[in-house]
Write a protein that holds these residues in place. Structure first.
Motif, short mmCIF file in Angstrom:
data_model
loop_
_atom_site.label_atom_id
_atom_site.label_comp_id
_atom_site.label_asym_id
_atom_site.label_seq_id
_atom_site.Cartn_x
_atom_site.Cartn_y
_atom_site.Cartn_z
N ALA A 141 28.38 36.92 50.50
CA ALA A 141 29.13 36.86 51.83
C ALA A 141 30.03 35.54 51.79
O ALA A 141 31.00 35.72 52.49
N LYS A 142 29.85 34.79 50.99
CA LYS A 142 30.78 33.63 50.98
C LYS A 142 32.29 34.18 50.10
O LYS A 142 33.18 33.62 50.63
N ASN A 143 31.91 34.98 49.11
CA ASN A 143 33.05 35.25 48.27
C ASN A 143 33.88 36.33 49.37
O ASN A 143 35.40 36.51 49.64
N VAL A 144 33.15 37.22 50.20
CA VAL A 144 33.77 38.10 51.16
C VAL A 144 34.81 37.24 52.33
O VAL A 144 35.72 37.76 52.61
N ASP A 145 34.05 36.09 52.59
CA ASP A 145 34.50 35.16 53.44
C ASP A 145 36.03 34.69 53.18
O ASP A 145 37.01 34.56 53.74
#
Length: 168
Positions: A141-145
């Motif tokens: 999720a943080k990489n997508v963010d």
């Protein structure tokens, strides 16, 4: 295919696509109509062209304005409100990404951050599985963010050039 038929097909298809993305079908259809119409339209014109009620049109236009996809315009000497959609697909994509990030990704990251702090016995298979799953999903999720953040700040040519380099 005549232009009128093509426009109707686009509006219907955009509506179906929107509902697949979790957006109200009417919202996507109104957006599609405004995308393919060169001039701003009144609520009445939108209602007539899409055969929707005034309440549905008003609620949908409010939602589209809230998403930043439609602007309300006033014309001097007229009391009617006109509505216009940005036709730049890069701006649209960035605005949708920004809104979906705010509505979907930010809340789940907040929850996942909280869940990664849960303490437990690392030798307990139930805790270990829970912790690994939550940690891995949080990392994704943080990489997508981060990717969305890059997209939101980037110019279109630079962004697509960077993405293409990744897949070469």
């Amino acid at each position: 295919m005549e232009l009128a038929e093509a426009k109707q097909k686009f509006i219907e298809s955009w509506g179906k696509l929107g509902s697949e993305w979790g957006i109200n079908r009417t919202m996507a259809q109104v957006h599609a109509l405004l995308l393919i119409t060169p001039e701003a339209l009144t609520t009445e014109e939108i209602m007539e062209q899409l055969s929707i009620s005034r309440g549905n049109a008003n609620m949908t236009l409010r939602d589209l304005i809230g998403w930043g996809l439609v602007e309300k315009q006033l014309k001097p000497g007229e009391r009617k409100e006109y509505f216009f959609a940005d036709k730049d697909t890069w701006n649209i994509a960035r605005q949708v990404a920004k809104e979906r990030r705010k509505r979907e990704l930010d809340p789940i990251i907040k929850i996942l951050d909280e869940l990664t702090k849960v303490k437990g016995d690392t030798k307990d298979p139930e805790y270990a599985t829970f912790n690994k799953s939550v940690t891995d999903i949080n990392k994704l999720a943080k990489n997508v963010d981060k990717t969305l953040e890059t997209m939101l700040k980037a110019e279109e040519n630079w962004f697509w050039g960077s993405v293409i380099k990744i897949f070469k």
